[in-house]
Design an enzyme around this catalytic site. Sequence first.
Site, mmCIF file in Angstrom:
data_model
loop_
_atom_site.group_PDB
_atom_site.id
_atom_site.type_symbol
_atom_site.label_atom_id
_atom_site.label_comp_id
_atom_site.label_asym_id
_atom_site.label_seq_id
_atom_site.Cartn_x
_atom_site.Cartn_y
_atom_site.Cartn_z
ATOM 1 N N CYS A 157 2.095 2.991 -6.435
ATOM 2 C CA CYS A 157 3.200 3.277 -5.522
ATOM 3 C C CYS A 157 3.582 4.754 -5.557
ATOM 4 C CB CYS A 157 4.406 2.403 -5.852
ATOM 5 S SG CYS A 157 4.947 2.517 -7.575
ATOM 6 N N HIS A 209 9.570 0.931 -9.307
ATOM 7 C CA HIS A 209 8.885 1.061 -8.021
ATOM 8 C C HIS A 209 9.345 2.328 -7.329
ATOM 9 C CE1 HIS A 209 6.759 -0.050 -4.432
ATOM 10 N NE2 HIS A 209 7.879 -0.025 -3.707
ATOM 11 N N ASP A 237 7.600 2.233 2.348
ATOM 12 C CA ASP A 237 7.355 1.470 1.122
ATOM 13 C C ASP A 237 5.935 0.915 1.189
ATOM 14 O OD1 ASP A 237 7.377 0.001 -1.167
ATOM 15 O OD2 ASP A 237 9.182 -1.141 -0.705
#
EC number: 3.4.22.-
Length: 568
Positions: free
Chosen positions: A526, A459, A476
């Site tokens: 991401c 991630h 995030d």
Amino acid sequence: MKETIQGTGSWGPEPPGPGTTYSNPRRERLRWPLPPKPRLKSGGGFGPDPGSGTTVPTRRLPAPRPSFDASASEEEEEEEEEDEEEVAAWRLPPRWGQLGASQRSRALRPSHRKTCSQRRRRAMRAFQMLLYSKSTSLTFHWKLWGRHRGRRRNLAHPKNHLSPQEGGATPQVPSPCCRFDSPRGLPPPRLGLLGALMAEDGMRGSPPVPSGPPMEEDGLRWTPKSPLDPDSGLLSCTLPNGFGGLSGPEGERSLAPPDASILISNVCSIGDHVAQELFQSSDLGIAEEADRTGEKAGQHSPLREEHVTCVQSILDEFLQTYGSLIPLSTDEVVEKLEDIFQQEFSTPSRKSLVLQLIQSYQRMPGNAMVRGFRVSYKRHVLTMDDLGTLYGQNWLNDQVMNMYGDLVMDTVPEKVHFFNSFFYDKLRTKGYDGVKRWTKNVDIFNKELLLIPIHLEVHWSLISVDVRRRTITYFDSQRTLNRRCPKHIAKYLQAEAVKKDRLDFHQGWKGYFKMNVARQNNDSDCGAFVLQYCKHLALSQPFSFTQQDMPKLRRQIYKELCHCKLTV
């Protein structure tokens, strides 16, 4: 060689000849005696009488044709002709022709029971073909007619059975350069986009468009007329599936069209007034279509050949610039076509055709990507494997992340400093001593913004440091609360302030979590979100992108990396 039974009962009296003796009548191979030498002609104006040392070539007279019994039927005579031709094909010695006709006919003629069984089998086979065969009426008669070899003879060339000396046709001898296997030559040249589309249509088996003009075959001309014209022959011809059509005015059946391979499954009839309405309505529709203005019809018509050629040139240029068609969109090709031809190509029909052209171009060999394509910028080198991570929903790697971060930093160099993606991992594992030399040539406290990408397992996230406000913000796209990352960055900043003698930055750092940002709806975007965070923070732009914008933003990132410049 065929084996027979030697004996008097089967073959009649033995043929005359010196030294011809047979042992007991047992089953063995035929042993024919040597034929006697023919006597030579002399005199009669043919030259001097030949002596012992003179040889005059003579022509051998053909053997007399055997006589047939008067009681034999017509079919038996045809069978005897076939049997004689088969025996001639066996290349028997010449004395076979000197035997009596009655002996040969009696030897070759099968028994009465065998003849009846053969006739019965042929009749049953023809009856089964008539009942169960799916062939057309024309092919059925050909199969039934072809049972007799004498009737299969080509009537257009009656002298084919004669030798060339007797006036027959010269046999067709293939040329020495002729080959009967398919030659293996060079591979076909690379087709263009138009040729590839035509080849795809041929592979799908699309029928050719009929050209409509009259058709000619074997000297007969069949010209299609009006569908309602009774003299056109269309209503009186034999249907290809075996149904008989209507006869002509004199009871004669008209010729069928040359293309008799179409099977008609259902035959129906309509009234004359209904047919006239149908055909008249179609004619009116065609007339109305022709009355449209040329400009409007040209704008909404399918793509022409020059359009296809232009699309191919656009795709070729795009492939050479970017190494692949990953950053290409259909809207971009449509816009270029509209700029070139000054026509509307954004209609659904034309846009779908452009998309089909792009897909066909990608399926052509060698058009997926350019092998060896590289992008170099400073110390960064991106290959097609690295750029391929921007396609679809692939995960971005460190090479793409670091080069794009350098592009962001070089866009506003006095304001932003971008840390390498391996910085945080080294800081977390080895502490400040592991990264203290990473900023020896840079005073990070003179910058306004510090961007630190964080990669934890699978991630990506981002830490943004506002130096003037002494704030550490965690971004995030999955909105997870990771408190360790801001703490590690705060300790690093304090140690760096001590080393650089910037004690005013040793205290007062605060950490925040940015929650009102665009959120990803999958597990693969991401990295693209982090790159957009970096770009918008460096350019002081609001976060106006969402998950639905990611495919377009991935293509934009690809182009920015190839051009080594951000799109501001």
